[in-house]
Design an enzyme around this catalytic site. Structure first.
Site, mmCIF file in Angstrom:
data_model
loop_
_atom_site.group_PDB
_atom_site.id
_atom_site.type_symbol
_atom_site.label_atom_id
_atom_site.label_comp_id
_atom_site.label_asym_id
_atom_site.label_seq_id
_atom_site.Cartn_x
_atom_site.Cartn_y
_atom_site.Cartn_z
ATOM 1 N N ASP A 141 82.049 55.530 56.066
ATOM 2 C CA ASP A 141 82.378 56.867 56.562
ATOM 3 C C ASP A 141 83.682 57.336 55.931
ATOM 4 O O ASP A 141 84.525 56.539 55.532
ATOM 5 C CB ASP A 141 82.432 56.908 58.087
ATOM 6 C CG ASP A 141 83.083 55.681 58.706
ATOM 7 O OD1 ASP A 141 83.659 54.864 57.964
ATOM 8 O OD2 ASP A 141 83.024 55.533 59.937
ATOM 9 N N GLU B 16 83.412 60.994 63.020
ATOM 10 C CA GLU B 16 84.227 61.134 64.224
ATOM 11 C C GLU B 16 83.806 62.290 65.127
ATOM 12 O O GLU B 16 83.990 62.219 66.333
ATOM 13 C CB GLU B 16 85.705 61.325 63.843
ATOM 14 C CG GLU B 16 86.345 60.136 63.137
ATOM 15 C CD GLU B 16 86.648 58.980 64.079
ATOM 16 O OE1 GLU B 16 86.418 59.119 65.300
ATOM 17 O OE2 GLU B 16 87.112 57.936 63.592
#
Length: 378
Positions: free
Chosen positions: A72, A131
């Site tokens: 990520d 997130e």
């Protein structure tokens, strides 16, 4: 033969650390990654982009399967408090969850695996918006993977509580399912001296918060477990004015999807009950997005554990279940695979403004992951 050196990894990580960007806004991050990937040009390596995400496909010589690795790439809206020559250049934003480490290790592993054409296919996913927007789910639902969708998927997350050289995971549920909770209560404001002429939303909201805790203590199987936490409470404008409106926000964390659904249902029922009891209006917004429980598939994970346990350089630990949320859980609901912790020995926790992972974990991570992925190609 190793093709990646520690100094190179540290330099890459420090450059990435300076340019944190929140989900789906990672344009400079994407450009940096694409530039690094371009240095690895091979006739069997292909690159696609999806918004701010990147997919890199290594075509195998005689592919029987496609093996996926995910890193990520987004940062957090946190003002960094670590003073260094490579601290964040973006006020109010920071790589406080280690995604700069995840990207750096991903690039290092990609460089190692792309030096020679493997037998099987490999997909490297540099995923945006972990997130805030569940970028993995967005990419899957938008068919971004296409024919590159892996048959197995793997990923890591840095762990500040584990020493460098440690890898930790478990078969089955590793991380929790999460759900954001936003509730607005609206009544009637008034003068503090005349409460009988108003409808106090501070009182209504505090009752709602208290009753919501009975979900964990009286509705959820104690063996299964759940967490209901309200992190914000906003109401009122003055000490002598009864608040007309109150807003709450919080999170649900559960170890199974079923318990998450049960908890969401009870949040709605309790909120509606409070509205009836206090004769007010209530709006409940529950948003789970793609934050499903991270469930490690038994066969993939058993093989991973057996491999890591045999490596002299790796200290393997059996991981306890954590209430951490991770959108890789969505991808693991579609593709079997494994997520694991990588020790980075930080004195401060994930999402701390003082989070400072040990850079010695970078080369260790590249070597451990590269070795494992190569073992899958045999």
């Amino acid at each position: 033969m190793a093709f990646v050196e520690q100094e190179e990894l540290i330099a890459i990580r420090r450059q990435l650390h300076q340019i944190p960007e929140i989900g789906l806004e990672e344009k400079e991050t994407q450009a940096f990654l694409l530039n690094e990937i371009d240095k690895m040009k091979q006739p069997y390596l292909q690159v696609r982009t999806w918004q701010t995400g990147i997919l890199v496909f290594i075509e195998g010589k005689n592919p029987q399967k496609t093996i996926g690795w995910r890193a990520d790439i987004d940062g957090l809206p946190i003002q960094e408090e670590v003073v260094s020559a490579f601290q964040s250049k973006r006020p109010g934003f920071m790589h406080a969850c280690g995604h700069d480490f995840h990207m750096t290790i991903g690039l290092g592993v990609l460089k190692e695996l792309s030096q020679q054409q493997p037998d099987n296919n490999f997909l490297f996913l540099f995923q945006p918006a972990e997130e805030n927007e569940a970028g993995g789910m967005l990419m899957y639902e938008d068919h971004a993977f296409g024919e590159w969708l892996p048959d197995e998927f793997y990923a890591l997350h840095v762990n500040p509580d584990l020493p460098v050289g440690t890898i930790s995971t478990r078969v089955g549920t590793l991380f929790a399912a999460t759900c954001e909770v936003n509730i607005t209560l609206k009544g009637k404001g008034g003068h503090a001296a005349f409460p009988h002429q108003a409808n106090d939303m501070v009182l209504a909201a505090t009752n709602l918060i208290q009753q919501a805790q009975t979900i964990v203590s009286r509705n959820v199987d104690p063996v299964v477990g759940a967490v209901v936490t309200f992190g914000t409470f906003h109401a009122g404008t003055a000490c002598n004015v009864i608040a007309e409106e109150a807003t709450l926000s919080g999170t649900i964390r559960t170890l199974t999807a079923e318990t998450n659904e049960q908890t969401q249902r009870r949040i709605r029922e309790i909120s509606e009950g409070i509205a009836q009891s206090f004769q007010c209006e209530v709006t409940v917004h529950l948003d789970q997005k793609g934050y499903l429980p991270v469930v490690n598939e038994p066969a993939c994970t058993t093989n991973f554990i057996e491999y890591m346990s045999k490596q002299a350089t790796v200290q393997f630990q059996q991981a306890p279940v954590a209430m951490t949320g991770e959108d890789f859980g969505y991808l693991l609901s579609k593709v079997p695979g494994t997520m694991f912790w990588l020790g980075v020995a930080s004195p401060y926790s994930l999402h701390s403004a003082k989070f400072e992972p040990n850079e010695e974990a970078l080369l260790f991570g590249v070597e451990a992951v590269s070795g494992f992925l190569k073992s899958l190609d045999n």
